[in-house]
Design an enzyme around this catalytic site. Structure first.
Site, PDB file in Angstrom:
ATOM      1  N   LYS A  79       0.832  -1.196   0.000  1.00 17.77           N
ATOM      2  CA  LYS A  79       0.000   0.000   0.000  1.00 17.77           C
ATOM      3  C   LYS A  79       0.868   1.248   0.000  1.00 17.77           C
ATOM      4  O   LYS A  79       0.638   2.176  -0.763  1.00 17.77           O
ATOM      5  CB  LYS A  79      -0.901   0.021   1.252  1.00 17.77           C
TER       6      LYS A  79
ATOM      7  N   GLU B 116      -8.025  -1.276  14.345  1.00 20.31           N
ATOM      8  CA  GLU B 116      -9.149  -0.997  13.447  1.00 20.31           C
ATOM      9  C   GLU B 116     -10.451  -1.120  14.216  1.00 20.31           C
ATOM     10  O   GLU B 116     -10.760  -2.183  14.739  1.00 20.31           O
ATOM     11  CB  GLU B 116      -9.139  -1.971  12.260  1.00 20.31           C
TER      12      GLU B 116
ATOM     13  N   ASP C 225      -7.883   2.854   4.390  1.00 17.72           N
ATOM     14  CA  ASP C 225      -8.568   1.591   4.633  1.00 17.72           C
ATOM     15  C   ASP C 225      -9.245   1.163   3.340  1.00 17.72           C
ATOM     16  O   ASP C 225      -9.816   1.977   2.623  1.00 17.72           O
ATOM     17  CB  ASP C 225      -9.607   1.722   5.752  1.00 17.72           C
TER      18      ASP C 225
ATOM     19  N   TYR D 153      -5.366  -9.106  -3.187  1.00 12.38           N
ATOM     20  CA  TYR D 153      -6.347  -9.593  -4.154  1.00 12.38           C
ATOM     21  C   TYR D 153      -5.996  -9.210  -5.598  1.00 12.38           C
ATOM     22  O   TYR D 153      -6.793  -9.455  -6.505  1.00 12.38           O
ATOM     23  CB  TYR D 153      -7.731  -9.029  -3.813  1.00 12.38           C
TER      24      TYR D 153
ATOM     25  N   LYS E 123      -1.648  -0.681 -12.548  1.00 11.05           N
ATOM     26  CA  LYS E 123      -2.903  -0.397 -11.849  1.00 11.05           C
ATOM     27  C   LYS E 123      -3.039   1.031 -11.321  1.00 11.05           C
ATOM     28  O   LYS E 123      -4.153   1.486 -11.075  1.00 11.05           O
ATOM     29  CB  LYS E 123      -3.104  -1.391 -10.696  1.00 11.05           C
TER      30      LYS E 123
ATOM     31  N   HIS F 227      -8.536   2.008  -7.104  1.00 11.34           N
ATOM     32  CA  HIS F 227      -9.251   2.652  -6.006  1.00 11.34           C
ATOM     33  C   HIS F 227      -8.308   3.565  -5.228  1.00 11.34           C
ATOM     34  O   HIS F 227      -8.659   4.680  -4.852  1.00 11.34           O
ATOM     35  CB  HIS F 227      -9.849   1.579  -5.090  1.00 11.34           C
TER      36      HIS F 227
HETATM   37  P1  ITT Z   1      -3.016  -1.166   7.185  1.00 10.99           P
HETATM   38  O1  ITT Z   1      -1.935  -1.423   8.186  1.00 10.99           O
HETATM   39  O2  ITT Z   1      -2.755   0.077   6.369  1.00 10.99           O
HETATM   40  O3  ITT Z   1      -4.391  -1.199   7.777  1.00 10.99           O
HETATM   41  P2  ITT Z   1      -3.887  -3.574   5.813  1.00 10.99           P
HETATM   42  O4  ITT Z   1      -3.246  -4.461   4.804  1.00 10.99           O
HETATM   43  O5  ITT Z   1      -4.382  -4.179   7.090  1.00 10.99           O
HETATM   44  O6  ITT Z   1      -2.889  -2.378   6.114  1.00 10.99           O
HETATM   45  P3  ITT Z   1      -6.617  -2.879   5.158  1.00 10.99           P
HETATM   46  O7  ITT Z   1      -7.075  -3.044   6.558  1.00 10.99           O
HETATM   47  O8  ITT Z   1      -7.084  -1.676   4.419  1.00 10.99           O
HETATM   48  O9  ITT Z   1      -5.026  -2.804   5.068  1.00 10.99           O
HETATM   49  O10 ITT Z   1      -6.926  -4.256   4.422  1.00 10.99           O
HETATM   50  C1  ITT Z   1      -7.380  -4.348   3.165  1.00 10.99           C
HETATM   51  C2  ITT Z   1      -6.933  -5.638   2.542  1.00 10.99           C
HETATM   52  O11 ITT Z   1      -7.503  -5.629   1.227  1.00 10.99           O
HETATM   53  C3  ITT Z   1      -5.439  -5.754   2.336  1.00 10.99           C
HETATM   54  O12 ITT Z   1      -4.768  -6.394   3.378  1.00 10.99           O
HETATM   55  C4  ITT Z   1      -5.345  -6.562   1.044  1.00 10.99           C
HETATM   56  O13 ITT Z   1      -5.458  -7.938   1.290  1.00 10.99           O
HETATM   57  C5  ITT Z   1      -6.559  -6.082   0.297  1.00 10.99           C
HETATM   58  N1  ITT Z   1      -6.233  -4.973  -0.613  1.00 10.99           N
HETATM   59  C6  ITT Z   1      -6.472  -3.645  -0.432  1.00 10.99           C
HETATM   60  N2  ITT Z   1      -6.053  -2.920  -1.482  1.00 10.99           N
HETATM   61  C7  ITT Z   1      -5.529  -3.804  -2.339  1.00 10.99           C
HETATM   62  C8  ITT Z   1      -4.897  -3.693  -3.603  1.00 10.99           C
HETATM   63  O14 ITT Z   1      -4.723  -2.523  -4.214  1.00 10.99           O
HETATM   64  N3  ITT Z   1      -4.476  -4.812  -4.187  1.00 10.99           N
HETATM   65  C9  ITT Z   1      -4.637  -6.012  -3.603  1.00 10.99           C
HETATM   66  N4  ITT Z   1      -5.198  -6.220  -2.416  1.00 10.99           N
HETATM   67  C10 ITT Z   1      -5.643  -5.118  -1.776  1.00 10.99           C
END
Ligand code: ITT
Length: 178
Positions: A10, A34, A63, A131, A149, A154
């Site tokens: 991210k 969270e 998020d 994903y 991408k 998003h």
């Molecule tokens: P934070 O510490 O920033 O919260 P996180 O990985 O736990 O990191 P999220 O709670 O937002 O982040 O989790 C969203 C999940 O969705 C993330 O762990 C991925 O598995 C998936 N995800 C989100 N954005 C994605 C992307 O651009 N490509 C692939 N998977 C993604």
């Protein structure tokens, strides 16, 4: 400004996207608590508040969720917990990826959303993180893992909205995002 996240992918994307717009981002690697909510916006704003108590100064957090139509939007905000089951979603494969980026400093707090519609691939295609190998955005020739991408993700959309606001002094958008 600090990007507070446990997720290096991210951060890498966010740094690249904002870098193209002339903004510099630094990674503070931490897993923020969270809050349990159906709203990415509420979760992101709560993350921003705890990020501020961690590093001070200006912070950016994010998020995300993958929302599968036929599963009534599941896993949505719970995406990071159900990562392994996603390949089994059969039938109507329409889905959307959503992101909410939250910014906070000493005086301002604002949230920005991005969404991309697409579908879940029949099989894993490409090798990306999370994903990415199973999500095909509408109009694209492959999964997020197979294409560039940043331009249509998003995350790209949410960060572009943030950068417009941050750079242009506009009012933050008012929305009630899931
Ligand atoms: P934070 O510490 O920033 O919260 P996180 O990985 O736990 O990191 P999220 O709670 O937002 O982040 O989790 C969203 C999940 O969705 C993330 O762990 C991925 O598995 C998936 N995800 C989100 N954005 C994605 C992307 O651009 N490509 C692939 N998977 C993604």
């Amino acid at each position: 400004m600090w990007f507070v996240s446990s997720n290096e992918h991210k951060f890498g994307e966010a740094r690249r996207i904002l870098g193209r717009m002339g903004m510099e981002l630094y990674h503070h690697k931490a897993s923020l608590p969270e809050v349990q909510s159906h709203s990415l916006k509420d979760i992101a704003l709560a993350k921003a508040a705890s990020a501020r108590s961690l590093v001070g100064g200006a912070v950016l957090v994010e998020d995300d969720g993958l929302f599968i139509d036929s599963l009534k939007g599941f896993p949505g905000p719970y995406s990071s917990y159900v990562f392994d089951t996603i390949g089994n979603a059969g039938g109507d494969r329409a889905a959307s990826f959503r992101a909410v980026v939250a910014y906070a400093d000493g005086s301002r707090t604002a949230a920005f959303k991005g969404e991309v519609r697409g579908r879940i691939a029949d099989a894993v295609r490409g090798s990306g993180w999370g994903y990415d190998p199973v999500f095909i955005p509408d109009g694209a020739g492959g999964t997020f893992a197979q294409i560039d991408k940043d331009r249509l993700s998003h995350r790209g959309e949410a960060l572009a909205a943030f950068a417009r606001w941050y750079g242009g002094g506009q009012r933050p958008p008012d929305y009630s995002a899931a």
